[in-house]
Scaffold this motif. Structure first.
Motif, PDB file in Angstrom:
ATOM      1  N   ILE A 252       0.840  -1.203   0.000  1.00  0.00           N
ATOM      2  CA  ILE A 252       0.000   0.000   0.000  1.00  0.00           C
ATOM      3  C   ILE A 252       0.874   1.252   0.000  1.00  0.00           C
ATOM      4  N   ASP A 253       1.969   1.243   0.765  1.00  0.00           N
ATOM      5  CA  ASP A 253       2.885   2.397   0.763  1.00  0.00           C
ATOM      6  C   ASP A 253       3.378   2.711  -0.646  1.00  0.00           C
ATOM      7  N   ALA A 254       3.571   1.666  -1.452  1.00  0.00           N
ATOM      8  CA  ALA A 254       4.082   1.852  -2.818  1.00  0.00           C
ATOM      9  C   ALA A 254       3.048   2.496  -3.741  1.00  0.00           C
ATOM     10  N   LEU A 255       1.799   2.644  -3.259  1.00  0.00           N
ATOM     11  CA  LEU A 255       0.732   3.233  -4.078  1.00  0.00           C
ATOM     12  C   LEU A 255       0.516   4.712  -3.797  1.00  0.00           C
ATOM     13  N   TYR A 256       1.191   5.247  -2.784  1.00  0.00           N
ATOM     14  CA  TYR A 256       0.990   6.656  -2.430  1.00  0.00           C
ATOM     15  C   TYR A 256       1.591   7.576  -3.483  1.00  0.00           C
ATOM     16  N   GLY A 257       0.895   8.694  -3.726  1.00  0.00           N
ATOM     17  CA  GLY A 257       1.357   9.667  -4.708  1.00  0.00           C
ATOM     18  C   GLY A 257       2.761  10.162  -4.429  1.00  0.00           C
ATOM     19  N   SER A 258       3.115  10.340  -3.143  1.00  0.00           N
ATOM     20  CA  SER A 258       4.462  10.815  -2.811  1.00  0.00           C
ATOM     21  C   SER A 258       5.526   9.825  -3.277  1.00  0.00           C
ATOM     22  N   SER A 259       5.264   8.520  -3.109  1.00  0.00           N
ATOM     23  CA  SER A 259       6.210   7.493  -3.560  1.00  0.00           C
ATOM     24  C   SER A 259       6.300   7.454  -5.078  1.00  0.00           C
ATOM     25  N   ILE A 260       5.142   7.569  -5.749  1.00  0.00           N
ATOM     26  CA  ILE A 260       5.120   7.541  -7.214  1.00  0.00           C
ATOM     27  C   ILE A 260       5.861   8.756  -7.769  1.00  0.00           C
ATOM     28  N   GLN A 261       5.556   9.922  -7.200  1.00  0.00           N
ATOM     29  CA  GLN A 261       6.149  11.163  -7.708  1.00  0.00           C
ATOM     30  C   GLN A 261       7.675  11.182  -7.545  1.00  0.00           C
ATOM     31  N   GLN A 262       8.156  10.597  -6.438  1.00  0.00           N
ATOM     32  CA  GLN A 262       9.602  10.561  -6.203  1.00  0.00           C
ATOM     33  C   GLN A 262      10.271   9.330  -6.818  1.00  0.00           C
ATOM     34  N   LYS A 263       9.489   8.570  -7.589  1.00  0.00           N
ATOM     35  CA  LYS A 263       9.972   7.333  -8.228  1.00  0.00           C
ATOM     36  C   LYS A 263      10.614   6.396  -7.188  1.00  0.00           C
ATOM     37  N   GLY A 299      -8.579  13.870   4.110  1.00  0.00           N
ATOM     38  CA  GLY A 299      -8.076  15.019   4.852  1.00  0.00           C
ATOM     39  C   GLY A 299      -8.098  16.321   4.084  1.00  0.00           C
ATOM     40  N   GLU A 300      -8.367  16.253   2.771  1.00  0.00           N
ATOM     41  CA  GLU A 300      -8.476  17.466   1.961  1.00  0.00           C
ATOM     42  C   GLU A 300      -9.925  17.799   1.601  1.00  0.00           C
ATOM     43  N   GLY A 301     -10.855  16.956   2.036  1.00  0.00           N
ATOM     44  CA  GLY A 301     -12.260  17.169   1.697  1.00  0.00           C
ATOM     45  C   GLY A 301     -12.717  16.434   0.456  1.00  0.00           C
ATOM     46  N   VAL A 302     -11.795  15.709  -0.198  1.00  0.00           N
ATOM     47  CA  VAL A 302     -12.145  14.981  -1.425  1.00  0.00           C
ATOM     48  C   VAL A 302     -13.058  13.799  -1.077  1.00  0.00           C
ATOM     49  N   ALA A 303     -14.132  13.645  -1.826  1.00  0.00           N
ATOM     50  CA  ALA A 303     -15.118  12.591  -1.562  1.00  0.00           C
ATOM     51  C   ALA A 303     -14.508  11.208  -1.755  1.00  0.00           C
ATOM     52  N   THR A 304     -14.793  10.322  -0.814  1.00  0.00           N
ATOM     53  CA  THR A 304     -14.357   8.930  -0.946  1.00  0.00           C
ATOM     54  C   THR A 304     -15.416   8.136  -1.696  1.00  0.00           C
ATOM     55  N   LYS A 305     -15.002   7.034  -2.285  1.00  0.00           N
ATOM     56  CA  LYS A 305     -15.946   6.135  -2.949  1.00  0.00           C
ATOM     57  C   LYS A 305     -15.361   4.724  -2.934  1.00  0.00           C
ATOM     58  N   ILE A 320      -3.588   9.202  -4.861  1.00  0.00           N
ATOM     59  CA  ILE A 320      -2.982  10.446  -5.354  1.00  0.00           C
ATOM     60  C   ILE A 320      -3.686  11.653  -4.728  1.00  0.00           C
ATOM     61  N   ASP A 321      -2.961  12.400  -3.889  1.00  0.00           N
ATOM     62  CA  ASP A 321      -3.523  13.625  -3.317  1.00  0.00           C
ATOM     63  C   ASP A 321      -3.344  14.790  -4.293  1.00  0.00           C
ATOM     64  N   THR A 322      -3.820  15.971  -3.891  1.00  0.00           N
ATOM     65  CA  THR A 322      -3.789  17.134  -4.782  1.00  0.00           C
ATOM     66  C   THR A 322      -2.366  17.492  -5.204  1.00  0.00           C
ATOM     67  N   ASN A 329       0.841  15.850 -13.070  1.00  0.00           N
ATOM     68  CA  ASN A 329      -0.212  16.030 -14.068  1.00  0.00           C
ATOM     69  C   ASN A 329      -1.025  14.744 -14.227  1.00  0.00           C
ATOM     70  N   MET A 330      -1.398  14.159 -13.054  1.00  0.00           N
ATOM     71  CA  MET A 330      -2.180  12.922 -13.028  1.00  0.00           C
ATOM     72  C   MET A 330      -3.566  13.195 -12.466  1.00  0.00           C
ATOM     73  N   ARG A 331      -4.465  12.268 -12.684  1.00  0.00           N
ATOM     74  CA  ARG A 331      -5.802  12.366 -12.104  1.00  0.00           C
ATOM     75  C   ARG A 331      -5.723  12.116 -10.599  1.00  0.00           C
ATOM     76  N   GLN A 332      -6.357  12.994  -9.831  1.00  0.00           N
ATOM     77  CA  GLN A 332      -6.393  12.837  -8.387  1.00  0.00           C
ATOM     78  C   GLN A 332      -7.376  11.733  -7.999  1.00  0.00           C
ATOM     79  N   THR A 333      -7.036  10.964  -6.967  1.00  0.00           N
ATOM     80  CA  THR A 333      -7.978   9.967  -6.423  1.00  0.00           C
ATOM     81  C   THR A 333      -8.345  10.425  -5.012  1.00  0.00           C
ATOM     82  N   ILE A 334      -7.843   9.749  -3.989  1.00  0.00           N
ATOM     83  CA  ILE A 334      -7.909  10.244  -2.614  1.00  0.00           C
ATOM     84  C   ILE A 334      -6.529  10.099  -2.003  1.00  0.00           C
ATOM     85  N   ALA A 335      -6.327  10.748  -0.853  1.00  0.00           N
ATOM     86  CA  ALA A 335      -4.969  10.842  -0.302  1.00  0.00           C
ATOM     87  C   ALA A 335      -4.496   9.559   0.361  1.00  0.00           C
TER      88      ALA A 335
END
Length: 439
Positions: A252-263, A299-305, A320-322, A329-335
């Motif tokens: 799950i840690d490997a799926l966070y936007g911060s990990s993806i963005q920093q490769k 935590g940013e107010g983005v709706a979960t689904k 992927i957070d904001t 330049n990716m589609r945001q999901t939730i944080a």
């Protein structure tokens, strides 16, 4: 709970920030209370009670971002606090990726009550809480001459949050939790001092398991007597439901936007690819009523689904957070995840053990790490040797090593026994061909 007065204060703080140089702002107000009682050998060792009122403000100033918090909620003090925060933010480096989410992604309200707070919370008496912890301790105290010490603890907390953002979000959330823990250490052979624990947790006091926790902890520690290493080699690995989430965590840690963005992720560029085994299906189910982790917004107010994370080993989403979305330049999901559920089989831990001819049951991880870029891991483990479906020899001081992708590709069977008080509902698991080093 958050009063209307405090909600108005949050809205005022947001507007004040906008009038004094911010292009955007988000304000959260929190309040809550907690208590805990720790018992050691039938004597009170520690007690703690706390209540909190705090305000957190996010300031977006000229392409810069600052986050500031205070527990002083007087308007006059907040004026200078916010002005100073804006001035401080201007000293930071410009980062255009720091923005509020697109307002179309926000939770718009209207969801049914998730029933996350116990209405009886304030009526539970401190004496009753202490008695619970004492009873747990008493289940272990003096039950065996090899016991060195017994410990128990009771803790509870409730919290409320109200959040408002300058581009149109307003929402609130609340929750409560209760937990009871038993732990015990005993004299083993030589210098060995085995320890074990057991616990229960619940959103509701009446649903908290209050008896048998000490007995279970003592039973678990007695099974450890005579622990030793066994021969190195490849074994089937059964991981019980107390520890299975430890192996999902690096995935799950490997799926966070911060990990993806920093490769810095071994699952980089893998969306819609089969990366793990057929038996792995994980769904994020954020709206399960009365369940730890349930929420309508992150935590940013983005709706979960409801969101598939893995379907039969195929990766379906990143978290992927904001900021990460803007950076890449990716589609945001939730944080972050809400409630993770797994598609389950039909056996509990004992049933899985009975199906194994030669393997190792892991009942604890003792240190070690996983490399987030490659997925390589090495964990110290303890547990039991399994021979012909039976637990034979308690083991310790062994290491399990491998790679997360190959480990989860070799997921042989999923159990049916997740601990349902956790927001990660991961049952017992069997993996084929895991390398263990021992003798």
């Amino acid at each position: 709970m958050i009063t209307n007065e405090n909600k108005k204060l949050a809205q005022w703080a947001m507007e004040f920030a906008l009038k004094n140089g911010c292009q955007a702002s988000r304000v959260s107000i929190y309040n809550g209370s907690s208590s805990s009682f720790e018992i050691r050998d039938m004597k009170m060792d520690r007690l703690q009670q706390a209540s909190e009122n705090s305000l957190v403000i996010h300031l977006f100033v000229d392409g810069r971002f600052g986050s500031f918090s205070t527990n002083r909620l007087d308007k006059k003090e907040l004026e200078s606090f916010i002005r100073n925060g804006i001035a401080s933010t201007r000293f930071l480096a410009e980062d255009k990726a720091r923005t509020l989410p697109d307002s179309s992604l926000y939770y718009k309200g209207g969801g049914a009550d998730l029933q996350l707070i116990d209405p009886k919370f304030d009526s539970i008496q401190p004496d009753d809480k202490v008695t619970l912890a004492m009873n747990v301790c008493n289940e272990m105290m003096g039950k065996d001459p090899r016991i060195i010490s017994v410990n128990s603890s009771y803790s509870d907390e409730k919290d409320f949050k109200y959040m408002v953002a300058s581009n149109g979000f307003e929402g609130e959330a609340s929750g409560s939790s209760f937990s009871l823990v038993a732990s015990v250490s005993i004299k083993g052979e030589g210098d060995a001092r085995p320890e074990s624990y057991w616990f229960d947790s619940s959103l509701y006091y009446d649903k908290l398991i209050k008896e048998g926790l000490g007995t279970k902890a003592l039973e678990r520690v007695m099974r450890k007597l005579g622990q030793k290493k066994v021969a190195s080699g490849k074994y089937q690995m059964v991981v019980d439901n107390m520890n299975s989430s430890r192996l999902l965590s690096p995935v799950i840690d490997a799926l966070y936007g911060s990990s993806i963005q920093q490769k810095n992720s071994f699952l980089l560029d893998k969306i819609d690819q089969k990366v793990l085994g057929d038996k792995l299906t994980v769904i994020d189910e954020p709206h399960m009523v009365g369940t730890s982790g349930a929420r309508y917004f992150d935590g940013e107010g983005v709706a979960t689904k409801r969101m598939p994370v893995f379907e039969n080993g195929i990766l379906k989403t990143y978290y992927i957070d904001t900021y990460s979305a803007n950076k890449m330049n990716m589609r945001q999901t939730i944080a972050s995840p809400s409630i993770l559920t797994m598609q389950m089989g039909n056996k509990d831990t004992d049933g899985l053990i009975a199906s194994v001819d030669r393997g190792i049951l892991v009942t604890g991880f003792n240190g070690g790490n996983s490399n987030s870029t490659t997925g390589d891991f090495s964990y110290g483990v303890e547990g039991f040797l399994i021979e012909k479906g039976k637990l034979t020899q308690p083991i310790s001081e062994m290491n399990a090593t491998g790679n997360m992708i190959s480990l989860w590709s070799n997921l042989a069977e999923v159990g049916n026994d997740p601990r349902t008080f956790s927001s990660w509902r991961v049952p017992s698991l069997i993996f084929d061909g895991v390398d263990f080093s021992g003798l």
